[in-house]
Design a protein around this motif. Structure first.
Motif, PDB file in Angstrom:
ATOM      1  N   GLU A 441      24.532 -11.441  14.441  1.00  0.00           N
ATOM      2  CA  GLU A 441      24.234 -11.915  15.786  1.00  0.00           C
ATOM      3  C   GLU A 441      22.931 -12.972  14.653  1.00  0.00           C
ATOM      4  N   THR A 442      22.839 -13.542  15.391  1.00  0.00           N
ATOM      5  CA  THR A 442      22.256 -14.910  15.302  1.00  0.00           C
ATOM      6  C   THR A 442      21.092 -14.951  17.123  1.00  0.00           C
ATOM      7  N   PHE A 443      19.544 -15.895  16.230  1.00  0.00           N
ATOM      8  CA  PHE A 443      19.151 -15.827  16.770  1.00  0.00           C
ATOM      9  C   PHE A 443      18.486 -17.347  16.615  1.00  0.00           C
ATOM     10  N   PRO A 444      17.440 -18.157  17.162  1.00  0.00           N
ATOM     11  CA  PRO A 444      16.990 -19.672  17.608  1.00  0.00           C
ATOM     12  C   PRO A 444      15.529 -19.355  16.753  1.00  0.00           C
ATOM     13  N   ASP A 445      14.555 -17.919  17.397  1.00  0.00           N
ATOM     14  CA  ASP A 445      13.414 -17.759  16.320  1.00  0.00           C
ATOM     15  C   ASP A 445      13.459 -16.477  16.429  1.00  0.00           C
ATOM     16  N   GLY A 446      11.768 -16.395  15.758  1.00  0.00           N
ATOM     17  CA  GLY A 446      11.834 -14.539  16.217  1.00  0.00           C
ATOM     18  C   GLY A 446      11.696 -14.238  16.986  1.00  0.00           C
ATOM     19  N   LYS A 447      10.544 -14.583  18.656  1.00  0.00           N
ATOM     20  CA  LYS A 447      10.444 -13.910  19.213  1.00  0.00           C
ATOM     21  C   LYS A 447      11.662 -13.143  20.478  1.00  0.00           C
ATOM     22  N   SER A 448      12.659 -14.169  21.010  1.00  0.00           N
ATOM     23  CA  SER A 448      14.286 -14.025  20.920  1.00  0.00           C
ATOM     24  C   SER A 448      14.544 -12.432  20.382  1.00  0.00           C
ATOM     25  N   LEU A 450      13.023 -10.734  18.065  1.00  0.00           N
ATOM     26  CA  LEU A 450      12.468  -8.968  18.704  1.00  0.00           C
ATOM     27  C   LEU A 450      12.984  -8.351  19.706  1.00  0.00           C
ATOM     28  N   GLN A 451      12.568  -9.175  21.010  1.00  0.00           N
ATOM     29  CA  GLN A 451      12.718  -9.289  22.680  1.00  0.00           C
ATOM     30  C   GLN A 451      14.201  -8.332  22.606  1.00  0.00           C
ATOM     31  N   SER A 452      14.952  -8.445  21.575  1.00  0.00           N
ATOM     32  CA  SER A 452      16.807  -8.688  22.053  1.00  0.00           C
ATOM     33  C   SER A 452      16.923  -7.346  22.369  1.00  0.00           C
ATOM     34  N   GLU A 453      17.449  -6.580  22.674  1.00  0.00           N
ATOM     35  CA  GLU A 453      18.024  -5.178  22.997  1.00  0.00           C
ATOM     36  C   GLU A 453      18.792  -5.046  21.593  1.00  0.00           C
ATOM     37  N   TRP A 454      19.305  -5.346  20.913  1.00  0.00           N
ATOM     38  CA  TRP A 454      20.689  -5.244  19.688  1.00  0.00           C
ATOM     39  C   TRP A 454      19.715  -4.777  18.748  1.00  0.00           C
ATOM     40  N   LEU A 455      18.112  -4.717  19.068  1.00  0.00           N
ATOM     41  CA  LEU A 455      17.326  -4.527  18.172  1.00  0.00           C
ATOM     42  C   LEU A 455      17.665  -2.529  18.094  1.00  0.00           C
ATOM     43  N   LEU A 456      17.808  -2.047  19.828  1.00  0.00           N
ATOM     44  CA  LEU A 456      17.273  -0.564  20.337  1.00  0.00           C
ATOM     45  C   LEU A 456      18.664   0.561  19.339  1.00  0.00           C
ATOM     46  N   SER A 457      19.185   0.393  18.707  1.00  0.00           N
ATOM     47  CA  SER A 457      19.736   1.293  18.267  1.00  0.00           C
ATOM     48  C   SER A 457      19.921   1.608  16.452  1.00  0.00           C
ATOM     49  N   GLN A 458      20.465   3.051  16.777  1.00  0.00           N
ATOM     50  CA  GLN A 458      20.138   3.556  15.948  1.00  0.00           C
ATOM     51  C   GLN A 458      20.451   3.424  13.912  1.00  0.00           C
ATOM     52  N   ASP A 459      20.933   1.911  13.969  1.00  0.00           N
ATOM     53  CA  ASP A 459      22.267   1.264  13.079  1.00  0.00           C
ATOM     54  C   ASP A 459      21.300   0.621  12.412  1.00  0.00           C
ATOM     55  N   ARG A 460      21.648   0.709  10.541  1.00  0.00           N
ATOM     56  CA  ARG A 460      21.109   0.020   9.975  1.00  0.00           C
ATOM     57  C   ARG A 460      20.923  -1.711  10.147  1.00  0.00           C
ATOM     58  N   TYR A 461      20.065  -2.658   9.766  1.00  0.00           N
ATOM     59  CA  TYR A 461      20.306  -3.534  10.184  1.00  0.00           C
ATOM     60  C   TYR A 461      19.774  -4.323   8.610  1.00  0.00           C
ATOM     61  N   VAL A 462      20.371  -5.645   8.674  1.00  0.00           N
ATOM     62  CA  VAL A 462      20.056  -6.782   7.303  1.00  0.00           C
ATOM     63  C   VAL A 462      19.430  -8.091   8.311  1.00  0.00           C
ATOM     64  N   VAL A 463      18.302  -7.999   7.968  1.00  0.00           N
ATOM     65  CA  VAL A 463      16.864  -9.365   9.094  1.00  0.00           C
ATOM     66  C   VAL A 463      17.605 -10.267   7.826  1.00  0.00           C
ATOM     67  N   ILE A 464      17.774 -11.499   8.030  1.00  0.00           N
ATOM     68  CA  ILE A 464      17.384 -12.800   7.194  1.00  0.00           C
ATOM     69  C   ILE A 464      16.934 -13.617   7.936  1.00  0.00           C
ATOM     70  N   LEU A 465      15.717 -14.024   7.340  1.00  0.00           N
ATOM     71  CA  LEU A 465      14.440 -13.929   8.331  1.00  0.00           C
ATOM     72  C   LEU A 465      13.993 -15.863   8.025  1.00  0.00           C
ATOM     73  N   ASP A 466      13.799 -16.557   9.128  1.00  0.00           N
ATOM     74  CA  ASP A 466      13.236 -17.829   8.037  1.00  0.00           C
ATOM     75  C   ASP A 466      11.930 -17.890   8.111  1.00  0.00           C
ATOM     76  N   GLY A 467      11.074 -18.660   7.488  1.00  0.00           N
ATOM     77  CA  GLY A 467       9.445 -17.744   7.231  1.00  0.00           C
ATOM     78  C   GLY A 467       9.066 -18.857   8.372  1.00  0.00           C
ATOM     79  N   MET A 468       9.216 -20.293   8.314  1.00  0.00           N
ATOM     80  CA  MET A 468       8.094 -20.815   9.750  1.00  0.00           C
ATOM     81  C   MET A 468       9.827 -21.164  11.129  1.00  0.00           C
TER      82      MET A 468
END
Length: 537
Positions: A441-448, A450-468
């Motif tokens: 899943e892709t996101f254009p910014d950090g706020k969207s 963190l607010q995504s329901e996609w994060l609510l599962s009990q699965d494992r996550y790997v997050v590639i996170l831009d610093g700026m």
């Protein structure tokens, strides 16, 4: 005095094998830590008695002959481990003494010399052995070839005129087989002419000396070739940091065990171990201390594994073991014993003492022709089970059990659309074990994100996170993730164009598992993601 290598190399090989077999059986009884059937001890003594003198171990034959007389009148159904060890004490002491001598000899450079003149062979052998070489000699082409493949020498020295019954030179025979194993070859010849030297070099020789030899120069040139061979071996077969074998050697040894399995049906086991909380060691004490832990682990394992076992660094903090002639339950107990011993080691950093543990998975190989990748996948599956059950334990791969599929969710959080597209393509092509699937899943910014329901599962996550990023800085997103009660579900890789070491340090302090500085290489990101997904879940 006989100078044929047949009576030396072949018997030496079987002496070593018998000693290793005896000590391995003692180790297995110790690992089992249970009563031993009398019939098993009786067969063990009888077997040694029948073999020891055959391979030239007369003293061991005498010892076991006396034990055999005693065990013949013993009336019991089982032996306790302690009384069995006491009964075999003299055999154990003898085997360890001979084994230690064998290990010392094994560490000496191995030289094979083939020449038509027995008197010269005696002279060369005695001189080089005074210089701490282990020398095998032969006057026969066929015996030399057999010795060459059995011993795998560090240097082969041959008479230029030595030919087989068909008149084929020895060097030509070895070259035709295509299996010189990077062994340096020195040719010695009666004819010192330029043409003789050129002929030798054209045939594949690395060096040439004419007779009569200057023995001091001879030893110097042999030492030079042996030193070069060691450099090649270290480069090709050993892990530079830990001095364990590397993946390349493990692969070749596995193939050798597979061929043995196909021929004599002797199953073997493969184990995979992975240090627990190793990232915390690096983060807390630094990578220099982390490297020292890896080196100490390799040193401890090599010292405490059985003779004949192979220990290799497979990548990062993951190591592989190949355990010949051992069933799966015994292999598990062996690795558990190694784990318990390793956990007792103390490491020092900044006047602080700490301990480490590892988790392990073991699998038995009984199928000839089974690919190493498949075996490692099974061992990895058992390793994952050990991690899931709390770490610092060893689990066995249960063949035939249903494959449990695990979903790994990968989030790409970056305001650059091209970066998101590139990374999505790279991740989609990752090669993963059959029991893992990826959802991207892709996101254009950090706020969207963190607010995504996609994060609510009990699965494992790997997050590639831009610093700026706009709306919410990458470091703030990271901080929010790490403040979650379920923070262990997330593995985070930071992407940053910041050149400030301070920001990178802050990201690591906040709990980033890895970071890559833009502009990055896709191959580097791919390799790091593969590691995060495979080992971090």
């Amino acid at each position: 005095m006989s100078v044929s290598s047949e009576g030396c190399a072949v018997l030496d090989k079987y002496k070593t094998k018998l000693i290793a077999t005896i000590l391995n059986q003692i180790d297995q009884w110790e690992v089992q830590a249970s009563d031993i059937p009398h019939e098993e001890v009786y067969r063990f003594v009888h077997s040694i008695k029948g073999t020891a003198r055959t391979v030239g171990l007369d003293e061991l034959g005498d010892l076991t002959e006396a034990l055999y007389e005693k065990i013949n009148v013993v009336e019991k159904s089982t032996w306790q481990l302690g009384e069995c060890q006491s009964f075999l004490q003299e055999v154990i002491v003898y085997c360890k003494k001979v084994g230690a001598h064998t290990e010392q000899t094994k560490d000496q450079p191995r030289i094979v010399i083939a020449d038509r003149d027995p008197a010269l062979l005696v002279e060369f052998k005695e001189y080089l052995e005074r210089k701490a070489f282990h020398v095998l000699v032969s006057t026969d082409v066929e015996k030399t070839i057999d010795t060459f493949y059995d011993v795998k020498p560090d240097c082969l020295i041959m008479d230029a005129g030595l030919k087989d019954e068909k008149g084929l030179p020895l060097l030509g025979r070895l070259q035709a087989s295509g299996q010189q194993m990077l062994t340096p070859v020195m040719v010695i010849g009666d004819n010192p002419s330029r043409e003789s030297r050129l002929d030798a070099y054209r045939a594949g020789a690395d060096d040439f000396m004419s007779k009569p030899l200057d023995l001091e120069e001879f030893e110097v040139r042999v030492s030079r070739q042996v030193g070069r061979k060691k450099q090649y071996d270290d480069l090709l077969l050993m892990d530079e940091l830990t001095k364990a074998y590397n993946r390349k050697y493990f692969q070749s040894f596995f193939a050798k065990q597979q061929s043995i399995l196909t021929g004599v049906k002797e199953p073997f086991s493969v184990g995979v171990i992975d240090l627990d909380y190793f990232k915390q060691v690096n983060d807390t004490y630094g990578h220099v201390v982390g490297d020292e832990v890896l080196k100490q682990l390799a040193s401890y394992m090599k010292q405490n594994m059985r003779s004949g076992d192979v220990f290799a660094r497979y990548g990062g903090d993951e190591f592989a073991m190949l355990l010949p002639n051992i069933a799966i339950e015994q292999a598990k107990k062996l690795v558990e014993r190694l784990l318990n011993g390793f956990m007792k080691l103390n490491f020092q950093a900044d006047q602080v003492s700490f301990t480490c543990s590892f988790s392990g998975g073991v699998v038995q190989v009984t199928e000839g022709g089974l690919a190493l990748e498949r075996v490692m996948e099974r061992a990895d599956k058992a390793l994952y089970g050990a991690k899931k059950k709390g770490k610092a334990r060893v689990e066995v791969y249960e063949g035939g059990q249903e494959v449990v599929t695990q979903k790994v969710k990968v989030a790409i959080v970056d305001d650059d659309e091209i970066v998101r597209m590139m990374l999505s393509e790279v991740i989609g092509k990752l090669s993963l074990p059959a029991n893992r699937i990826i959802e991207i899943e892709t996101f254009p910014d950090g706020k969207s994100f963190l607010q995504s329901e996609w994060l609510l599962s009990q699965d494992r996550y790997v997050v590639i996170l831009d610093g700026m990023m706009p709306k919410m800085d990458g470091l703030e997103v990271l901080q929010r993730l790490r403040s979650e009660r379920r923070h262990d579900q997330f593995r985070v890789m930071m992407l940053t164009s910041r050149k400030s070491e301070r920001d990178i340090q802050k990201a690591l302090q906040l709990g980033a598992d890895d970071y890559v500085t833009k502009p990055f290489k896709l191959l580097e990101v791919e390799a790091r993601l593969q590691h995060l997904i495979k080992r971090g879940m």
